[in-house]
Design a protein around this motif. Structure first.
Motif, PDB file in Angstrom:
ATOM      1  N   GLU A   1       0.836  -1.191   0.000  1.00 37.97           N
ATOM      2  CA  GLU A   1       0.000   0.000   0.000  1.00 37.97           C
ATOM      3  C   GLU A   1       0.878   1.252   0.000  1.00 37.97           C
ATOM      4  O   GLU A   1       1.947   1.285   0.608  1.00 37.97           O
TER       5      GLU A   1
ATOM      6  N   LEU B   1      -3.261   6.565  -0.739  1.00 44.06           N
ATOM      7  CA  LEU B   1      -4.418   6.381   0.140  1.00 44.06           C
ATOM      8  C   LEU B   1      -4.954   7.728   0.630  1.00 44.06           C
ATOM      9  O   LEU B   1      -6.169   7.944   0.687  1.00 44.06           O
TER      10      LEU B   1
ATOM     11  N   GLN C   1      -8.749  -2.317   9.127  1.00 48.02           N
ATOM     12  CA  GLN C   1      -9.020  -2.316   7.686  1.00 48.02           C
ATOM     13  C   GLN C   1     -10.371  -1.657   7.396  1.00 48.02           C
ATOM     14  O   GLN C   1     -10.494  -0.851   6.465  1.00 48.02           O
ATOM     15  N   ALA C   2     -11.383  -1.993   8.207  1.00 42.87           N
ATOM     16  CA  ALA C   2     -12.707  -1.382   8.033  1.00 42.87           C
ATOM     17  C   ALA C   2     -12.645   0.129   8.289  1.00 42.87           C
ATOM     18  O   ALA C   2     -13.296   0.913   7.581  1.00 42.87           O
TER      19      ALA C   2
ATOM     20  N   ASN D   1     -11.012   1.767   5.257  1.00 39.90           N
ATOM     21  CA  ASN D   1     -11.940   1.767   4.123  1.00 39.90           C
ATOM     22  C   ASN D   1     -13.045   2.806   4.305  1.00 39.90           C
ATOM     23  O   ASN D   1     -13.502   3.403   3.329  1.00 39.90           O
TER      24      ASN D   1
ATOM     25  N   LEU E   1     -11.694   6.079   3.335  1.00 42.51           N
ATOM     26  CA  LEU E   1     -11.551   6.159   1.880  1.00 42.51           C
ATOM     27  C   LEU E   1     -12.886   6.049   1.148  1.00 42.51           C
ATOM     28  O   LEU E   1     -12.929   6.106  -0.080  1.00 42.51           O
TER      29      LEU E   1
ATOM     30  N   ARG F   1     -15.007   3.438   0.759  1.00 41.65           N
ATOM     31  CA  ARG F   1     -15.122   2.265  -0.087  1.00 41.65           C
ATOM     32  C   ARG F   1     -15.631   1.116   0.769  1.00 41.65           C
ATOM     33  O   ARG F   1     -15.635   1.221   2.000  1.00 41.65           O
TER      34      ARG F   1
ATOM     35  N   SER G   1     -16.326  -1.821   3.235  1.00 49.53           N
ATOM     36  CA  SER G   1     -15.520  -2.152   4.411  1.00 49.53           C
ATOM     37  C   SER G   1     -14.715  -3.428   4.242  1.00 49.53           C
ATOM     38  O   SER G   1     -13.687  -3.606   4.902  1.00 49.53           O
ATOM     39  N   GLU G   2     -15.176  -4.329   3.359  1.00 52.37           N
ATOM     40  CA  GLU G   2     -14.450  -5.587   3.170  1.00 52.37           C
ATOM     41  C   GLU G   2     -13.348  -5.483   2.124  1.00 52.37           C
ATOM     42  O   GLU G   2     -12.655  -6.478   1.836  1.00 52.37           O
ATOM     43  N   THR G   3     -13.117  -4.299   1.553  1.00 52.36           N
ATOM     44  CA  THR G   3     -12.040  -4.128   0.571  1.00 52.36           C
ATOM     45  C   THR G   3     -10.710  -4.467   1.228  1.00 52.36           C
ATOM     46  O   THR G   3     -10.362  -3.896   2.266  1.00 52.36           O
TER      47      THR G   3
ATOM     48  N   VAL H   1      -6.928  -4.569   2.371  1.00 49.18           N
ATOM     49  CA  VAL H   1      -5.815  -3.631   2.480  1.00 49.18           C
ATOM     50  C   VAL H   1      -4.537  -4.438   2.400  1.00 49.18           C
ATOM     51  O   VAL H   1      -4.334  -5.382   3.160  1.00 49.18           O
TER      52      VAL H   1
END
Length: 424
Positions: A30, A35, A207-208, A211, A214, A216, A218-220, A222
Motif C-alpha cells: 500500500e 491512500l 481495515q474497516a 476503508n 476512503l 469504499r 468495508s471488506e475491501t 488492504v
C-alpha cells in the motif's frame, strides 16, 4: 520405504511454504500518499464541507447587489361615478412609476465583505478537514503496520514454541526433562494463539476503519504495509511555530472570522445612517371637453429615520462580541499549537531513541540470550523456565520496537496536521 517417503514429502512441504511466501511478497504494498489522496477525493465529509463553502461563497454576490427596483402601475384621481372614463376629468391619470432602494454609502461593500470573510472561513475549514483526514489515514495506516508486524512476531514465536515443545518432549522421553516443561510450553503456545486471534480481529477492524475513511466497501482488502526507515528529525520548535502560522488552515479560518466580525461592526455603525428610496412617476392624462390635458411627472426621494438606536447599538455590540470571541479562539488555538509542538517533539525524540536502542542494542542482546538459553537447555545447564523467559523477553522487545516505529510515524502525522504542512 517410510524414510524415502519422508525424504520426498519434506521438500514438497518446503516448496509449498516457499510458494506461499512468494505469493505474499508478490502482493503490492500500500502507498500512503495514494491512500491519502483517495480519501481526500472520495470522503463524503470533505464533499459536504466543500458544498457548505460553495453555498456561502454564492452569498457574496447576493450581499453586494441592489434590491430589485419596484414598478408601479395605477390609476390616480379616477371618478367613482364613472371609473373607466379617463377623459371626463382632467385630473384623472394613468400612472407608471419606478423606484429603487439605495443603501447608505458603503453598506453594500461592507455586506459583501462580511459575506466574503464568512465564505473564506468555511473555505479554510475545508482545508482543515482535508488535513485532519490525512492524519487519520496515516494513523490507521501505521496501526495496520504495527498489527501486521505483531502478527508476524506471534507466528514466529508459535514456531519457536513448537520447537520448544518438541525439545521438551524429547528430553522428557529420555528422562532428562520434566513433563511440566511440556505443559508450560503448550500453555505459552496457547497464549500466543490467543494473541494471534486478537491481532487478526484488530487488523480487520483497522481495515474497516481505513476503508471508511476512503469511502469504499468495508471488506475491501488492504495490502501489505512496507517496512520503512525513520525520516530525518523535524525542524526546531521556532521553525515549526512559524510554519503553523503560515500554513495551518484553522488559524486562517479563525482570522477570517475575526475580520468578518470587524467588517460586521463597521456595517452596524452604518445602520445609524438612513437608506434612500428614489422614485419616478409618469402620469398620462387624456383630452377632456375642456381641452388638452398635458401629461405630468413626479420625482421624489424618501428615506427612513433611524431613530430606534437601541436596536442598532445592540447590532454593533453583537458584531463586536463576535470579533472578540473569534480573536480569543485564535489566540487559544495558537497557544494549543505551541504546546502541542513541544509535546510531540518530546515524544518523537523519545521514540527515535527507543528505536535505536531496540534495534542496535536490546534486541540483538535478547536474541543472543535466547540462543544461549536454548543451547544451555539442550545440555541441561539451563532450566526450561529460563528458556521461556528469554523467549518472552525477546518477544516483548520486538513488539516494543515495531510499536515505537509505528508510533513515531503516527506522532509525525499529528505534528504535520498541527503545523499544516507535510514534514516527511
Amino acid at each position: 520405504m517410510k524414510s524415502r517417503s519422508y525424504i520426498l514429502i519434506v521438500p514438497l512441504i518446503l516448496l509449498c511454504f516457499a510458494r506461499v511466501g512468494l505469493a505474499e511478497e508478490a502482493k503490492p504494498a500500500e502507498n500512503l500518499s495514494r491512500l491519502e489522496e483517495t480519501a481526500v477525493a472520495n470522503n463524503p465529509e470533505v464533499k459536504s464541507s466543500e458544498a457548505r463553502w460553495q453555498m456561502f461563497r454564492s452569498r457574496v454576490a447576493q450581499a453586494g447587489t441592489f434590491d430589485d427596483p419596484m414598478l408601479m402601475l395605477k390609476i390616480q384621481n379616477g371618478l367613482i361615478t364613472d371609473p373607466l372614463n379617463f377623459s371626463k376629468d382632467s385630473m384623472t391619470q394613468k400612472v407608471v412609476g419606478i423606484s429603487q432602494q439605495i443603501p447608505y454609502f458603503g453598506k453594500r461593500k461592507l455586506r459583501e465583505e462580511v459575506a466574503a470573510k464568512e465564505a473564506e472561513s468555511y473555505r479554510w475549514l475545508v482545508e482543515e478537514r482535508k488535513l485532519e483526514l490525512r492524519r487519520m489515514v496515516a494513523e490507521t495506516y501505521y496501526q495496520i503496520y504495527f498489527a501486521d508486524r505483531s502478527l508476524e512476531i506471534v507466528k514466529r514465536n508459535i514456531r519457536i514454541l513448537d520447537d520448544f515443545i518438541t525439545l521438551a518432549e524429547t528430553k522428557y522421553s529420555v528422562g532428562q526433562g520434566a513433563q511440566q516443561d511440556v505443559f508450560k510450553a503448550q500453555v505459552e503456545r496457547s497464549k500466543m494463539l490467543d494473541m494471534q486471534i486478537s491481532l487478526e480481529q484488530q487488523r480487520k477492524s483497522l481495515q474497516a476503519t481505513l476503508n471508511a475513511l476512503l469511502f469504499r466497501p468495508s471488506e475491501t482488502p488492504v495490502g501489505r504495509i512496507a517496512d520503512f526507515d525513520l525520516p530525518a528529525p523535524p525542524p526546531a520548535p521556532a521553525a515549526l511555530r512559524q510554519t503553523a502560522l503560515e500554513n495551518r488552515p484553522l488559524l486562517k479560518s479563525l482570522q477570517a472570522t475575526v475580520e468578518k466580525g470587524e467588517a460586521g461592526h463597521k456595517l452596524a455603525k452604518k445602520e445609524f445612517y438612513p437608506d434612500f428610496n428614489v422614485s419616478f412617476e409618469y402620469m398620462q392624462r387624456d383630452r377632456t371637453a375642456m381641452g388638452p390635458s398635458p401629461d405630468m411627472y413626479s420625482l421624489g426621494v424618501t428615506f427612513n429615520l433611524p431613530v430606534h438606536r437601541e436596536r442598532r447599538e445592540a447590532m454593533a455590540a453583537e458584531s463586536s462580541s463576535e470579533s472578540n470571541m473569534a480573536l480569543s479562539e485564535l489566540n487559544t488555538t495558537k497557544n494549543q499549537i505551541d504546546s502541542g509542538i513541544a509535546d510531540l517533539l518530546a515524544q518523537l525524540e523519545r521514540r527515535r531513541k527507543l528505536v535505536d536502542l531496540y534495534k542496535n542494542g536490546i534486541i540483538p542482546q535478547a536474541e543472543q540470550s535466547l540462543e544461549s538459553a536454548t543451547i544451555g537447555y539442550r545440555v541441561n545447564k539451563v532450566d526450561f523456565l529460563t528458556l521461556l523467559d528469554s523467549r518472552v523477553t525477546l518477544f516483548n522487545y520486538e513488539k516494543e520496537y515495531y510499536d515505537s516505529m509505528a508510533d513515531y510515524q503516527m506522532k509525525l502525522a499529528q505534528l504535520e496536521a498541527l503545523v499544516g504542512k507535510p514534514l516527511r
